[in-house]
Design an enzyme around this catalytic site. Structure first.
Site, mmCIF file in Angstrom:
data_model
loop_
_atom_site.group_PDB
_atom_site.id
_atom_site.type_symbol
_atom_site.label_atom_id
_atom_site.label_comp_id
_atom_site.label_asym_id
_atom_site.label_seq_id
_atom_site.Cartn_x
_atom_site.Cartn_y
_atom_site.Cartn_z
ATOM 1 N N HIS A 1 -1.935 -11.638 11.621
ATOM 2 C CA HIS A 1 -1.874 -10.347 12.341
ATOM 3 C C HIS A 1 -0.935 -9.364 11.621
ATOM 4 C CE1 HIS A 1 -3.672 -12.506 15.818
ATOM 5 N NE2 HIS A 1 -2.876 -13.477 15.408
ATOM 6 N N SER B 1 1.847 11.428 -9.133
ATOM 7 C CA SER B 1 1.352 12.503 -8.278
ATOM 8 C C SER B 1 1.557 13.813 -9.004
ATOM 9 C CB SER B 1 2.124 12.487 -6.960
ATOM 10 O OG SER B 1 2.175 13.788 -6.404
ATOM 11 N N LYS C 1 6.350 9.424 -7.394
ATOM 12 C CA LYS C 1 5.234 8.582 -6.957
ATOM 13 C C LYS C 1 4.647 7.703 -8.052
ATOM 14 C CE LYS C 1 3.268 8.506 -3.440
ATOM 15 N NZ LYS C 1 2.441 9.492 -2.737
ATOM 16 N N GLU D 1 -6.871 0.951 -5.054
ATOM 17 C CA GLU D 1 -7.529 1.714 -3.984
ATOM 18 C C GLU D 1 -8.998 1.959 -4.312
ATOM 19 O OE1 GLU D 1 -4.576 4.878 -2.194
ATOM 20 O OE2 GLU D 1 -4.201 4.637 -4.321
#
Ligand code: ARG
Length: 459
Positions: free
Chosen positions: A156, A277, A283, A290
């Site tokens: 979970h 970024s 970043k 992804e």
């Protein structure tokens, strides 16, 4: 332009219809298979006395010439051709004349396209299997590199029990081994030859289907000509296997995305596989992971689109079936591209065992071990479970962890607690005690590594 199938009609269709009907923009990638299939067909026709030896020789030389010119770029695919089969036959006839017109005896584009697609996909399946082996090897090597690193295992997405990072990585190796198995199995079922089914009913010529199938390295022939031209199970099956493979890649990538966040800090992806970024200088984004996760959606979509295209089709061939190619090619291309980036991304990834251990030290993930301690002292598991729960509540109240809760607090909760409890709840000990086969102890993980290596080393 008049078509090769000019006959009952004048063969002239509207340009709009031609463009809509044409599949050459996506089926030209099967030119090698189409030519190899035609060479085998010419050999079979000659062996059976259906065409003459010199005609066969002219056809084969012509086809080799076309292959060579396509590979060198001397011959360009004509985008206005209907499909790759028509294109090759047209060029052949233009180049060698009458003999070229005999090639399509005892054959239809219906069995020809089924043949080409099976040959194309069996080769791609082989390439994907090799990539999967490399992926499993890369993950297994990472497991070896961080064999003893302790981390929290989750259920979970809540910290559950301490495990070894290597144990979690090996879970993915097992998935990849199954993916390999599935695709090998699919490739075997795919490797059955449809040529000779002709339009649907077979042919009046005395062909030798088995000879032709053998020339093309098939292990059997389709036993029913109607099925031979109607069946696209082999594409569906490969796409299903690829959808499952993508699920595995996507779950792994999801973990990498989480783990590389500041919140987790469990891994660092190499600069080679992250991006910056345009506005936030700090970043380091896990774009590749992804994208693998994102591209999984299109592979599912590809499968759904072909399932849907086929579900209402009466036997045998229908032009709807031309819609098989783009989704199956897209699935294959996507899976290969994903594996191609996944393998080096994993190899270059660094884990941060200190952070993993720190995370494992909070969250009371040794509470099960505390309960097991009481069970060994004679309590039934349910009662032990309750006391362990009360102990966790006590720690929360005092702002400490199980390892630092004083013995008198333990004693207050249950008489059976003794000083030896502390070594039982030590995280490394918790891991080491999980000796059941397939469990998280180092010995068990080492056995799993050996298993994976052995599976991958088999021919
Ligand atoms: N381009 C077609 C396809 O991909 C080839 C088969 C065409 N057959 C036919 N009878 N029109 O399905």
């Amino acid at each position: 332009m008049a078509k090769m199938w000019q006959g009952v009609t004048d063969g002239v269709t509207s340009k709009i219809a031609d463009d809509f009907n044409s599949s050459i923009s996506f089926d030209s990638r099967m030119y090698r298979e189409d030519i190899a299939g035609s060479i085998a067909h010419a050999k079979m026709l000659a062996k059976q006395g259906i065409i003459a030896e010199d005609e066969k020789n002219a056809i084969i030389a012509g086809l080799f010439g076309i292959l060579e010119d396509l590979e060198s770029g001397a011959l360009k695919i004509d985008p206005s051709a209907e499909d790759i089969h028509m294109f090759v036959e047209q060029v052949l006839t233009d180049r060698i004349g009458e003999a070229g017109k005999r090639l399509h005896t005892a054959r239809s584009r219906n069995d020809q396209v089924a043949l080409d697609l099976r040959m194309y996909l069996r080769r791609e399946a082989g390439e994907i299997i090799e990539l999967l082996k490399a992926a499993a090897k890369a993950v297994c090597a990472k497991a070896e590199e961080y064999k003893t690193a302790v981390m929290p295992g989750y259920t979970h997405l809540q910290r559950a029990q301490p495990i070894l990072l290597s144990h979690q990585l090996l879970a993915y190796c097992m998935m990849f081994l199954r993916d390999i198995d599935r695709i090998e199995d699919c490739r075997e079922r795919m490797n059955v030859c449809p040529i000779g089914s002709c339009a649907l009913a077979g042919t009046t010529y005395e062909t030798d289907r088995r000879f032709e199938a053998e020339l093309l390295d098939f292990s059997d022939i389709c036993r029913n000509s109607i099925d031979g031209v109607s069946d696209r199970d082999f594409a569906l099956e490969l796409m299903s296997d690829l959808a499952i493979l993508q699920t595995h890649l996507s779950r792994f990538c999801e973990e990498l995305i989480l783990w590389s966040s500041w919140e987790f800090g469990f891994v660092e992806l190499s600069d080679n596989f992250t991006t910056g970024s345009s506005i936030m200088p700090q970043k380091k984004n896990p774009d590749m992971a992804e994208l693998i996760r994102g591209k999984t959606g299109r592979v599912y979509g590809d499968l759904m689109s072909l399932l849907t295209a086929l579900k209402g089709l009466p036997l045998a061939y229908n032009k709807d079936m031309q819609e098989d190619k783009e989704p199956v090619f897209d699935s294959v291309d996507t899976a290969k591209a994903c594996l191609g980036v996944f393998i080096p991304m994993i190899s270059e990834m660094k884990a941060k065992p200190e952070n993993m251990l720190k995370a494992a030290q909070t969250g009371f993930i040794n509470a099960t071990d505390l309960a097991d301690y009481l069970v060994r002292k004679g309590l039934p598991f349910r009662s032990a479970y309750k006391i362990a729960g009360q102990t966790v509540a006590k720690c929360r109240e005092k702002g400490c962890i199980l390892e630092t809760l004083p013995l008198e607090d333990y004693k207050f909760l249950c008489e059976l607690f003794e000083g030896d409890l502390y070594q039982e709840i030590d995280l490394k000990a918790c891991v080491e005690k999980r000796i059941s086969e397939g469990g998280t102890s180092l010995k068990s993980v080492e056995e799993q590594i050996e298993y994976v290596k052995k599976q991958l080393s088999e021919p």
